[in-house]
Every structure is written in structure tokens, then in C-alpha cells.
Design a protein around this motif. Structure first.
Motif, PDB file in Angstrom:
ATOM      1  N   VAL A  45       6.185  19.400 -30.883  1.00 14.68           N
ATOM      2  CA  VAL A  45       5.588  18.837 -32.131  1.00 14.68           C
ATOM      3  C   VAL A  45       4.644  20.149 -32.701  1.00 14.68           C
ATOM      4  O   VAL A  45       4.183  21.108 -32.027  1.00 14.68           O
ATOM      5  N   TRP A  46       4.990  20.381 -33.982  1.00 12.46           N
ATOM      6  CA  TRP A  46       4.176  21.595 -34.828  1.00 12.46           C
ATOM      7  C   TRP A  46       3.016  20.907 -35.361  1.00 12.46           C
ATOM      8  O   TRP A  46       3.073  19.843 -36.053  1.00 12.46           O
ATOM      9  N   VAL A  47       1.882  21.723 -35.298  1.00 15.86           N
ATOM     10  CA  VAL A  47       0.436  21.254 -35.568  1.00 15.86           C
ATOM     11  C   VAL A  47      -0.114  22.623 -36.234  1.00 15.86           C
ATOM     12  O   VAL A  47      -0.035  23.629 -36.369  1.00 15.86           O
ATOM     13  N   GLU A  48      -1.368  21.757 -37.021  1.00 16.26           N
ATOM     14  CA  GLU A  48      -2.121  22.694 -37.507  1.00 16.26           C
ATOM     15  C   GLU A  48      -3.570  22.624 -36.640  1.00 16.26           C
ATOM     16  O   GLU A  48      -4.054  21.439 -36.361  1.00 16.26           O
ATOM     17  N   SER A  49      -4.323  23.462 -36.230  1.00 13.52           N
ATOM     18  CA  SER A  49      -5.373  23.471 -35.079  1.00 13.52           C
ATOM     19  C   SER A  49      -6.094  24.926 -35.157  1.00 13.52           C
ATOM     20  O   SER A  49      -5.627  25.944 -35.806  1.00 13.52           O
TER      21      SER A  49
ATOM     22  N   THR B  89       9.812  26.995 -42.530  1.00 13.79           N
ATOM     23  CA  THR B  89       8.313  27.189 -42.861  1.00 13.79           C
ATOM     24  C   THR B  89       7.633  28.628 -42.271  1.00 13.79           C
ATOM     25  O   THR B  89       8.189  29.051 -41.682  1.00 13.79           O
ATOM     26  N   ASP B  90       6.426  28.743 -42.802  1.00 10.65           N
ATOM     27  CA  ASP B  90       5.552  29.652 -41.923  1.00 10.65           C
ATOM     28  C   ASP B  90       5.351  29.125 -40.481  1.00 10.65           C
ATOM     29  O   ASP B  90       5.316  28.326 -40.019  1.00 10.65           O
ATOM     30  N   ALA B  91       5.022  30.212 -39.735  1.00  9.79           N
ATOM     31  CA  ALA B  91       4.901  29.899 -38.156  1.00  9.79           C
ATOM     32  C   ALA B  91       3.823  28.907 -37.991  1.00  9.79           C
ATOM     33  O   ALA B  91       2.851  29.026 -38.312  1.00  9.79           O
ATOM     34  N   LEU B  92       3.913  28.093 -37.193  1.00  8.93           N
ATOM     35  CA  LEU B  92       2.792  27.151 -36.821  1.00  8.93           C
ATOM     36  C   LEU B  92       2.755  26.891 -35.352  1.00  8.93           C
ATOM     37  O   LEU B  92       3.695  27.167 -34.727  1.00  8.93           O
ATOM     38  N   PRO B  93       1.574  26.586 -34.951  1.00  9.72           N
ATOM     39  CA  PRO B  93       1.388  26.248 -33.421  1.00  9.72           C
ATOM     40  C   PRO B  93       2.416  25.242 -32.881  1.00  9.72           C
ATOM     41  O   PRO B  93       2.308  24.123 -33.834  1.00  9.72           O
ATOM     42  N   VAL B  94       3.199  25.358 -31.848  1.00  6.44           N
ATOM     43  CA  VAL B  94       3.970  24.303 -31.383  1.00  6.44           C
ATOM     44  C   VAL B  94       3.466  23.835 -29.863  1.00  6.44           C
ATOM     45  O   VAL B  94       3.367  24.857 -29.040  1.00  6.44           O
ATOM     46  N   VAL B  95       3.519  22.646 -29.805  1.00  9.04           N
ATOM     47  CA  VAL B  95       3.081  22.195 -28.387  1.00  9.04           C
ATOM     48  C   VAL B  95       4.046  21.008 -28.132  1.00  9.04           C
ATOM     49  O   VAL B  95       4.758  20.441 -28.804  1.00  9.04           O
ATOM     50  N   PRO B  96       4.101  20.880 -26.762  1.00  5.44           N
ATOM     51  CA  PRO B  96       4.915  19.655 -26.061  1.00  5.44           C
ATOM     52  C   PRO B  96       4.260  18.196 -26.414  1.00  5.44           C
ATOM     53  O   PRO B  96       3.336  18.157 -26.876  1.00  5.44           O
ATOM     54  N   ALA B  97       4.972  17.153 -26.874  1.00  7.26           N
ATOM     55  CA  ALA B  97       4.539  15.792 -27.111  1.00  7.26           C
ATOM     56  C   ALA B  97       3.751  15.373 -26.293  1.00  7.26           C
ATOM     57  O   ALA B  97       2.724  14.776 -26.421  1.00  7.26           O
ATOM     58  N   THR B  98       4.079  15.842 -24.901  1.00  8.84           N
ATOM     59  CA  THR B  98       3.102  15.245 -23.844  1.00  8.84           C
ATOM     60  C   THR B  98       1.752  16.053 -23.682  1.00  8.84           C
ATOM     61  O   THR B  98       0.906  15.335 -23.282  1.00  8.84           O
ATOM     62  N   ALA B  99       1.359  17.003 -24.861  1.00  4.45           N
ATOM     63  CA  ALA B  99       0.169  17.691 -24.675  1.00  4.45           C
ATOM     64  C   ALA B  99      -0.589  16.706 -25.532  1.00  4.45           C
ATOM     65  O   ALA B  99      -2.024  16.958 -25.697  1.00  4.45           O
ATOM     66  N   ILE B 100      -0.208  16.025 -26.561  1.00  6.79           N
ATOM     67  CA  ILE B 100      -1.057  15.398 -27.766  1.00  6.79           C
ATOM     68  C   ILE B 100      -1.596  14.059 -26.914  1.00  6.79           C
ATOM     69  O   ILE B 100      -1.175  13.335 -26.424  1.00  6.79           O
ATOM     70  N   THR B 101      -2.997  14.104 -27.267  1.00  6.27           N
ATOM     71  CA  THR B 101      -3.783  12.835 -26.800  1.00  6.27           C
ATOM     72  C   THR B 101      -4.295  12.314 -27.989  1.00  6.27           C
ATOM     73  O   THR B 101      -4.690  13.057 -28.900  1.00  6.27           O
ATOM     74  N   TRP B 102      -4.953  11.174 -28.079  1.00  3.30           N
ATOM     75  CA  TRP B 102      -5.570  10.616 -29.179  1.00  3.30           C
ATOM     76  C   TRP B 102      -6.927   9.822 -28.814  1.00  3.30           C
ATOM     77  O   TRP B 102      -7.065   9.427 -27.553  1.00  3.30           O
ATOM     78  N   ASP B 103      -7.815  10.034 -29.622  1.00  2.00           N
ATOM     79  CA  ASP B 103      -8.974   9.199 -29.678  1.00  2.00           C
ATOM     80  C   ASP B 103      -9.534   8.810 -30.801  1.00  2.00           C
ATOM     81  O   ASP B 103      -8.660   8.735 -31.679  1.00  2.00           O
ATOM     82  N   ARG B 104     -10.644   8.227 -30.996  1.00  2.00           N
ATOM     83  CA  ARG B 104     -11.304   7.695 -32.228  1.00  2.00           C
ATOM     84  C   ARG B 104     -11.146   8.778 -33.498  1.00  2.00           C
ATOM     85  O   ARG B 104     -11.159   8.344 -34.525  1.00  2.00           O
ATOM     86  N   THR B 105     -11.088  10.008 -33.145  1.00  2.00           N
ATOM     87  CA  THR B 105     -11.224  10.972 -34.131  1.00  2.00           C
ATOM     88  C   THR B 105      -9.928  11.546 -34.255  1.00  2.00           C
ATOM     89  O   THR B 105      -9.812  12.249 -35.418  1.00  2.00           O
ATOM     90  N   GLY B 106      -8.731  11.004 -33.601  1.00  2.00           N
ATOM     91  CA  GLY B 106      -7.582  11.324 -33.922  1.00  2.00           C
ATOM     92  C   GLY B 106      -6.697  12.085 -33.057  1.00  2.00           C
ATOM     93  O   GLY B 106      -7.014  12.098 -31.756  1.00  2.00           O
TER      94      GLY B 106
END
Length: 374
Positions: free
Chosen positions: A337-341, A294-311
């Protein structure tokens, strides 16, 4: 009395632990501050949120980087020989000769089977004799006309020429009928099993033997709707089979259907697989794999992801304090984890310790602290 003492002591310990981990609640701090103002003149440090300005939370930071994600499609298919045919009898008759040896390699034009052709040979002799007679008549008429004789009229000469043409056509038909008594290989390849032997009687259209040219195979497989974007003519595919564990065969897509199946929601795809050594056989089941970056996307460790009511979101550090930025998860692989941000590339994000943070909290990098201690 003793029980009351232990209960009060437990509450004090729990309150102290909460204050150390999360700071003193604002309502309590205000009440506490108001009461202590009367007895202490020293200024107290201001509180920011629930974290406390004077105490920084130790976390692990890492820069936000972008990498391509490799999409992998795995599916199962089967294959047939790219060039294959089923040899059938073109005429009825008794088999007088065969060369049908299973797995034998044959070349195009090799004789596979002969039928009794005595009748056809006699028919050819009759047709040839009639042709010779017609030819002699035309030759005689031509000689008479060249000498100026008026015995041969134009009509008689034309009839003789037509008779010659018909005789020649009959010879051609007799030769075709005779050739049909000999069945040859229409393509080069490997013979399959055959139950036809000398003395058998076959009918027109009966199957004699199969021939497969397995130097190239045509694999057919299904691709689900979500992976249609991977399809293009000439795209490489990688094929494996349990028969040859650990070995990968390569091929390329030659065609795919222009519509999806209404039930399976998938498209049928054909790929040509190189098989120069003839190791793969027609009819085998294959595990098929396709990849695409794919095109290059931001990639973060899974431990960096947090969740709240907004997602989902990640914490980024700006001037020693954290700010939460929403992210959309696109792909996962292992602990990445590859994300869009909207977070800028290169920004410091909280890789570990994100679950205990609040907006605006002050943080320090554990790696930097270790370096200074060393």
C-alpha cells in the motif's frame, strides 16, 4: 450444584485469557492493588494503559521505505491506416481495363482502371488542330510585320495572339479530360476489395477501391477523466491484440482532444503505431496500455494498516513503544500500500501484529527475538 461449578470455572478461564492477552483493566487493577496492599509489602510494577508495562507484545517490524508507484491505464481502441484513401471515379463512362486485385501492393501513379476515351482523344485532336492553325496565323503575321508590311494592323495581330492562347487552353482542357479517363493510385499501399470490372459503367464520384498504407496505423481510444494526467504528445503506448497473443506493438501519442465528452467524461486520443511488417490490419481492435511512475511515496504492507474512527493509520516504534500515525492511502497493489504520512522514512513500523496494539504499548521485534534465540 455441578452446573454452577462449571459456570464459575468458565468465567475464571475467560477472565484469565483476557488478562493474558490485554492486561488487567485499570479499575480491577486498582481494586486488586488496594486489597493486596494490606497483605503484601512488595511493590507492584506500574501499568501503562491497557498493555501492561512489564509484558511486551511481540510484533514484526519493518523500516518505512519510499518507492515510486507505476500508474497503469488499460483501455480498448481501434485503428485505421495512417495513410489511406478511397479512389473514386472522376468522370462517367464504360470501364475498358482494370488492375484491381485485392491485397495487391501498388505504387503511387500505377494505373488502376481505364474508361472508354475515344471521344476525349478526338476532342484533343480537334483542339490541337485549332492550336496549330492559330499558331500558323500568328507566325505569318509576325513575318509580315518584320518585313515592314502594313497589311497586318495592330488589332489584327493582337486578335491572332489571343486566338492562339485560347487554342492552347482548349488543348490543355482536352488533355485533362483524356487523363481523367485513366484512374491511377494516389498513394502507395495495399488495395482493398472492389466490385468494379470491365464492361461496368461508372458515374462521377462512384467508389472504385480503397488503398491502405498500413506501415503505420492510427489508433483511436478513450481515456477517462481520472487519467488525463497521463496524456502528452510523444508518450509511449503499448498495444496488443488477440490475433498475436503475447506480442506487444509500440506507438506514441500524436494528438488528443482539448475537451472531455460531456456524457462519457473521457477524452479521445490518437496514437501512431509502427507496423513495418504489415501484421496489423486497419479496423482491428486493440488493448492499449500506458504507464507512468509517480513520485516516491511511503509504502507499507497491507497488514500494517489499522483503522479507527479517525481513519487509516500505522504504528511506528519509538524507544520500544508504539505510536499511531495517520496515513492517507493513495494506491494498492497486491499486499503493498502506497500512502501519504508524516511518519519519517526509515522509522520502524509494525508490519504484523498491529491489530492488538494500543497507544504506548511496549513491543519487541519477532525477527530480533529469533536472531537472539539462534
Amino acid at each position: 450444584m455441578q452446573k454452577s461449578f462449571f459456570a464459575i470455572l468458565s468465567l475464571v478461564i475467560i477472565a484469565g485469557a483476557y488478562g493474558i492477552a490485554f492486561g488487567v483493566p485499570e479499575q480491577v487493577s486498582q481494586f486488586w492493588g488496594a486489597s493486596t496492599t494490606e497483605t503484601a509489602s512488595a511493590p507492584q510494577p506500574a501499568r501503562t494503559g491497557r498493555q501492561g508495562q512489564g509484558r511486551a507484545t511481540t510484533v514484526v517490524l519493518t523500516p518505512l521505505e519510499a518507492r515510486a508507484y507505476t500508474l497503469v491505464l488499460r483501455t480498448v481502441g481501434s485503428a485505421v491506416s495512417l495513410h489511406r484513401t478511397e479512389v473514386t471515379a472522376t468522370d462517367a463512362g464504360e470501364v475498358v481495363e482494370t488492375a484491381l486485385h485485392a491485397n495487391q501492393m501498388v505504387e503511387k501513379g500505377d494505373v488502376l482502371l481505364r474508361l472508354d476515351d475515344r471521344t476525349q482523344r478526338l476532342a484533343l485532336e480537334i483542339a490541337q488542330a485549332n492550336r496549330d492553325q492559330a499558331q500558323a496565323t500568328v507566325t505569318r503575321y509576325e513575318g509580315l510585320r518584320s518585313n515592314g508590311s502594313s497589311i497586318v494592323t495592330d488589332v489584327a495581330f493582337a486578335d491572332a495572339r489571343i486566338a492562339l492562347r485560347l487554342a492552347e487552353a482548349n488543348v490543355g482542357l482536352a488533355e485533362v479530360a483524356l487523363d481523367d479517363r485513366t484512374i491511377t493510385a494516389p498513394i502507395s499501399g495495399q488495395l482493398g476489395l472492389s466490385d468494379v470490372s470491365v464492361g461496368d459503367r461508372v458515374s462521377s464520384g462512384d467508389a472504385i477501391v480503397t488503398i491502405d498504407d498500413s506501415t503505420s496505423l492510427l489508433a483511436t481510444f478513450e481515456v477517462p477523466e481520472r487519467s488525463i494526467g497521463l496524456l502528452s504528445e510523444g508518450k509511449r503506448v503499448f498495444v496488443s491484440t488477440p490475433t498475436y497473443a503475447g506480442r506487444i506493438f509500440e506507438g506514441e501519442i500524436t494528438a488528443f482532444d482539448s475537451r472531455l465528452d460531456s456524457v462519457t467524461r473521457s477524452a479521445t486520443v490518437e496514437a501512431e503505431i509502427d507496423n513495418p511488417d504489415g501484421l496489423l490490419l486497419a479496423g482491428m481492435t486493440f488493448a492499449i496500455r500506458m504507464t507512468e511512475d509517480t513520485d516516491a511515496l511511503p509504502v507499507v504492507p497491507a497488514t500494517a494498516i489499522t483503522w479507527d474512527r479517525t481513519g487509516a493509520g500505522v504504528w511506528i516504534v519509538e524507544e520500544g513503544r508504539v505510536r499511531r500515525v495517520a496515513v492517507t492511502i493513495r494506491y494498492r497493489e497486491g499486499d503493498q500500500v502506497w500512502v501519504e504520512s508524516d511518519a519519517p522514512l526509515g522509522a520502524q513500523i509494525v508490519a504484523e501484529g498491529a491489530s492488538k496494539l494500543r497507544e504506548g504499548a511496549q513491543v519487541t521485534d519477532a525477527n530480533a527475538r529469533r536472531g537472539s534465540d539462534a
